[in-house]
Design an enzyme around this catalytic site. Sequence first.
Site, short mmCIF file in Angstrom:
data_model
loop_
_atom_site.label_atom_id
_atom_site.label_comp_id
_atom_site.label_asym_id
_atom_site.label_seq_id
_atom_site.Cartn_x
_atom_site.Cartn_y
_atom_site.Cartn_z
N LEU A 56 10.86 78.09 23.27
CA LEU A 56 11.41 79.34 23.81
C LEU A 56 11.49 79.33 25.33
O LEU A 56 11.93 80.31 25.93
CB LEU A 56 10.55 80.53 23.37
CG LEU A 56 10.81 81.16 22.00
CD1 LEU A 56 10.59 80.17 20.86
CD2 LEU A 56 9.92 82.39 21.78
N TYR A 83 22.80 79.01 32.53
CA TYR A 83 22.15 79.44 31.29
C TYR A 83 23.02 79.11 30.08
O TYR A 83 22.56 78.45 29.12
CB TYR A 83 21.89 80.95 31.34
CG TYR A 83 21.12 81.48 30.17
CD1 TYR A 83 19.78 81.17 29.98
CD2 TYR A 83 21.73 82.32 29.24
CE1 TYR A 83 19.06 81.66 28.90
CE2 TYR A 83 21.02 82.83 28.16
CZ TYR A 83 19.69 82.50 27.99
OH TYR A 83 18.99 82.99 26.92
N LEU A 128 4.92 66.69 27.91
CA LEU A 128 3.68 67.30 27.46
C LEU A 128 3.15 66.46 26.30
O LEU A 128 3.91 66.06 25.42
CB LEU A 128 3.95 68.74 26.98
CG LEU A 128 2.77 69.54 26.46
CD1 LEU A 128 1.73 69.77 27.56
CD2 LEU A 128 3.25 70.88 25.90
#
Length: 312
Positions: free
Chosen positions: A72, A144, A62
């Site tokens: 986040l 995760y 980005l």
Amino acid sequence: MEKILVTGGAGFLGSHLCDRLVATGADVICVDNFFTGSKANVAHLLGSSNFELMRHDVTFPLYVEVDKIYNLACPASPIHYQHDPVQTTKTSVHGAINMLGLAKRVKARILQASTSEVYGDPETHPQAEDYWGRVNPIGIRSCYDEGKRCAETLFFDYWRQHQLRIKVIRIFNTYGPRMHPNDGRVVSNFIVQALRNDDITLYGDGQQTRSFCYVDDLIDGLVSMMASPDHITGPINMGNPSEFSMLELAELTLRLTGSKSRITFMPLPQDDPRRRQPNISEAKEKLRWNPKVQLEDGLKETIAYFRNTHDL
């Protein structure tokens, strides 16, 4: 006017953070791929001149000019992060690499939203930041747990190698308005089941514990951490140290909703931690942060949200 990027900004936590930052007058860029985030969570901000919403996946680079980055972005509930475990790991690892690269290029301060899941099923209680954890590297939750652990590694290597201004916090169970009704987390599960008068599903014997932090308290902590001096890098635990069993939470939810639901018991999922409670001494000492909202008060607000928003 500070320019602040929030990745995962249309999610549960991210949208509350965007609210807080927009209210301070910061110029906020909210980035989300809407896998678990929702435009509805930030729809009320779209008319603000200092808020911009961008659809983007952080696994791709980005290019924006910002002063601060809150990273986040990552599905945080087992149902969502196990749906596409490879993508979950990529979001944590590639996402961290891309956001750290951006922070290095524009000389931004960057905060990583890590998780208490880096501690796995802990052998120490409560969990302090110097505990290295007990994590299964090949289990169904590993995408995760290990993804977030690797992201922390990357943050500290960028700090050591490139003198990047980093902040790492480890978020414990957080709840409040804008939780996804089908995210599989215990608070939303119990509230939805209770409001529908369905059976309340407890796993194991219901004696496993969690510590629940109301979202407003957590956002206070995020903002405090970002504003702290550069030498405070973390990791710092953020959560409410008040410990409750799942059975206690179920009974409180039934009382507050006036539900006719019954409590039923199911087998315990694989690698589900038996106890989870933060030691928040570091946050108290270095950030003067301490959660204020009691569980009953926070649950009332969350129940009202589900009643009013999801026609339950």
